[in-house]
Design an enzyme around this catalytic site. Structure first.
Site, PDB file in Angstrom:
ATOM      1  CB  SER A 250      51.480  37.408  30.576  1.00 37.76           C
ATOM      2  OG  SER A 250      50.645  37.189  31.751  1.00 37.76           O
ATOM      3  CG  HIS A 280      52.346  41.364  33.894  1.00 35.10           C
ATOM      4  ND1 HIS A 280      51.372  41.110  34.713  1.00 35.10           N
ATOM      5  CD2 HIS A 280      52.065  40.489  32.776  1.00 35.10           C
ATOM      6  CE1 HIS A 280      50.789  39.988  34.421  1.00 35.10           C
ATOM      7  NE2 HIS A 280      51.302  39.677  32.999  1.00 35.10           N
ATOM      8  CG  HIS A 329      45.663  43.589  40.594  1.00 33.52           C
ATOM      9  ND1 HIS A 329      44.603  43.544  39.759  1.00 33.52           N
ATOM     10  CD2 HIS A 329      46.537  42.761  40.395  1.00 33.52           C
ATOM     11  CE1 HIS A 329      44.770  42.433  38.989  1.00 33.52           C
ATOM     12  NE2 HIS A 329      45.983  42.104  39.256  1.00 33.52           N
ATOM     13  NE  ARG A 338      47.204  36.251  42.114  1.00 35.73           N
ATOM     14  CZ  ARG A 338      47.571  36.900  40.860  1.00 35.73           C
ATOM     15  NH1 ARG A 338      47.970  36.365  39.919  1.00 35.73           N
ATOM     16  NH2 ARG A 338      47.584  38.432  40.905  1.00 35.73           N
ATOM     17  CG  ASP A 384      54.323  39.975  41.104  1.00 36.43           C
ATOM     18  OD1 ASP A 384      54.427  38.659  40.659  1.00 36.43           O
ATOM     19  OD2 ASP A 384      53.635  40.692  40.528  1.00 36.43           O
TER      20      ASP A 384
END
Ligand code: CMX
Length: 448
Positions: A250, A280, A329, A338, A384
């Site tokens: 992105s 993604h 990743h 995160r 995620d």
């Protein structure tokens, strides 16, 4: 009146940038003069075929990723941001508006500076009627991320950068027009996302914009949520998903399209069509789907959720040739910070939540399974793997909407960088591509 008083007290973001831009332009020139001919590394044939992994060939000012430590935003780790950025409540999560100031200027804002960004975004908010009508006319079956990109594109005719360019703007002033677009897009996204949410899952009525709230709380309110903990979750969510250096799909797509001097609307829409891919941003939707399917299958088979049953289910996924969403990743080689801060949020606010228990069990089992599987370079969870469970807890259950939340946040990072791309006069991107035949010619053909 309140807004004007707050503005008068503090430096506006644009005024601050007017001071920073010439300094950074001079810095870029000095770096190029001193180091322009030095090499950053070699590129192997494997990298050319392998998604350009690890090739250092782009400058991205707003954040930097370390494979072990995770992301730093303008030099600050996520725990540091949680401590240093202005907040809406005592001991609460950071205000994304403060993060936006940091991403744009490189400096942590004062409370008054963060507030001036909040006020400026409120002033710039509001969807064009044509965008609302277009969204309303779409079938509810159009994926929310497709609606999101379409909504952003539909506002492109308001681009001040495109208008200035068409009117013959001087290059030296591009940053000023890009600033306008960047702030306009970021300001309009909460209502765009909320409209998609209310249209797709409810009757289309969107609660009115509330300029007395901060950016994230107003976003929660417009989606129809009024819960102080959900506001905190949105503040954390929008902060941590904003930026992840420049090479992810992105970010890179926004930067690449912007390099053709497409303005912020066109560039950001391109980034969002990339975020919509399952490897993604769509992974946050996939994760929830995977967990809910796990629950359904376990119920059907009369299994309890424990390490053994989860291990078996993970192997079933891998053996059927699918990925385990939320794990792995391209750059990180450790648990994503995160993920960890979302886990801490869950431990603080929803420790007994049944889905959180499952997510914790998965965390205890899947890294071992992926290590044993032996393919992925990083068996640890990424951002995620956790977000969906938090959203479910507060009633945001429609998981094919989750990537839109990611998109609202991602705007802050990729558009801050797009601002700097124009301020620093970054050229059109044009890496060199090769054919397999040209590689064989250079290094010798080999028998397949
Ligand atoms: N489950 C199963 N296999 C995995 C895996 C996972 N979670 N992660 C990687 N692998 C596999 C790859 O598919 C690849 O297999 P092939 O050799 O058959 O092609 C192999 O392991 C090596 O991959 P890698 O070098 O470790 O990872 P990549 O850089 O190619 O891909 C990523 C990174 C994120 C796309 C991958 O780990 C993945 O598909 N994860 C699941 C989807 C996901 O969570 N994406 C979200 C990432 C964060 C974000 O961008 O939002």
């Amino acid at each position: 009146m309140r807004v004007l008083a707050a503005r008068a007290m503090s430096t506006s973001l644009k005024d601050e940038l007017a001071k920073v831009v010439p300094t950074e332009q001079a810095r870029k020139k000095a770096i190029l003069d001193a180091h322009g001919s030095k090499t950053l590394g070699e590129v192997t044939v494997s990298q050319a075929y392998g998604g350009a992994r690890d090739i250092e060939c782009m400058v991205w000012e707003t954040s930097l990723l370390d494979a072990q430590e995770g992301i730093r935003f303008r030099g600050h780790s996520i725990p540091e941001l949680q401590e240093k950025l202005p907040r809406a409540t005592e001991n609460g999560e950071p205000l994304p508006e403060g993060l936006l100031w940091l991403l744009m200027t490189g400096e942590l804002p004062t409370d008054a500076q963060a507030k001036s960004v909040t006020d400026e975004l409120h002033e710039r908010a509001g969807l064009p009627e044509a965008t609302k009508a277009m969204l309303k006319a779409l079938p509810k079956t159009v994926h929310p991320m497709t609606q999101f990109s379409m909504g952003v594109l539909s506002m492109q005719s308001d681009s001040k950068f495109a208008k200035a360019y068409a009117d013959g703007a001087n290059k030296a002033r591009y940053w000023e027009y890009m600033y306008e677009d960047v702030m306009d897009v970021i300001a309009k996204l909460p209502e765009l996302a909320a409209t998609i949410y209310r249209n797709t899952y409810y009757d289309g009525a969107v609660p009115g914009h509330d300029a007395s709230l901060d950016y994230a709380a107003n976003f929660a309110h417009m989606m129809g949520f009024r819960h102080p903990e959900f506001d905190e979750l949105m503040r954390l969510y929008v902060t941590i998903h904003s930026d992840h250096e420049g090479g992810n799909v992105s970010a890179h797509a926004t930067h690449l399209v912007g390099s053709a001097l497409s303005g912020a609307y066109l560039s950001f829409a391109a980034g969002m069509t990339g975020l919509a891919g399952p490897l993604h941003g769509l992974a946050n939707q996939e994760v929830l789907g995977w967990i809910l399917e796990l629950q359904r299958v376990f119920k059907e088979r009369g299994l309890e959720v424990n390490h053994d049953t989860i291990r078996e289910y993970a192997w079933e996924t891998l053996n059927s040739g699918r990925v385990i969403p939320g794990y792995g990743h391209a750059v990180l080689r450790q648990t994503d910070p995160r993920y960890m801060c979302q886990r801490e949020f869950a431990q603080k606010y929803l420790p007994e939540d049944a889905l959180f228990q499952i997510v914790s069990n998965i965390f205890e089992v899947v890294p071992d399974v992926l290590t044993e599987h032996g393919k992925t370079k990083n068996p640890w969870p990424n951002v995620d793997a956790h977000s969906g469970v938090l959203l479910m807890h507060y009633g945001l259950t429609q998981h094919n909407f989750y990537t839109v939340l990611f998109g609202v946040s991602r705007a802050m990072g990729v558009l801050s960088q797009l601002f700097w791309d124009r301020a620093l006069g970054m050229p059109i991107e044009r890496p060199k591509s090769l054919t397999s035949a040209s590689i064989e010619e250079r290094f010798g053909a080999v028998k397949a």
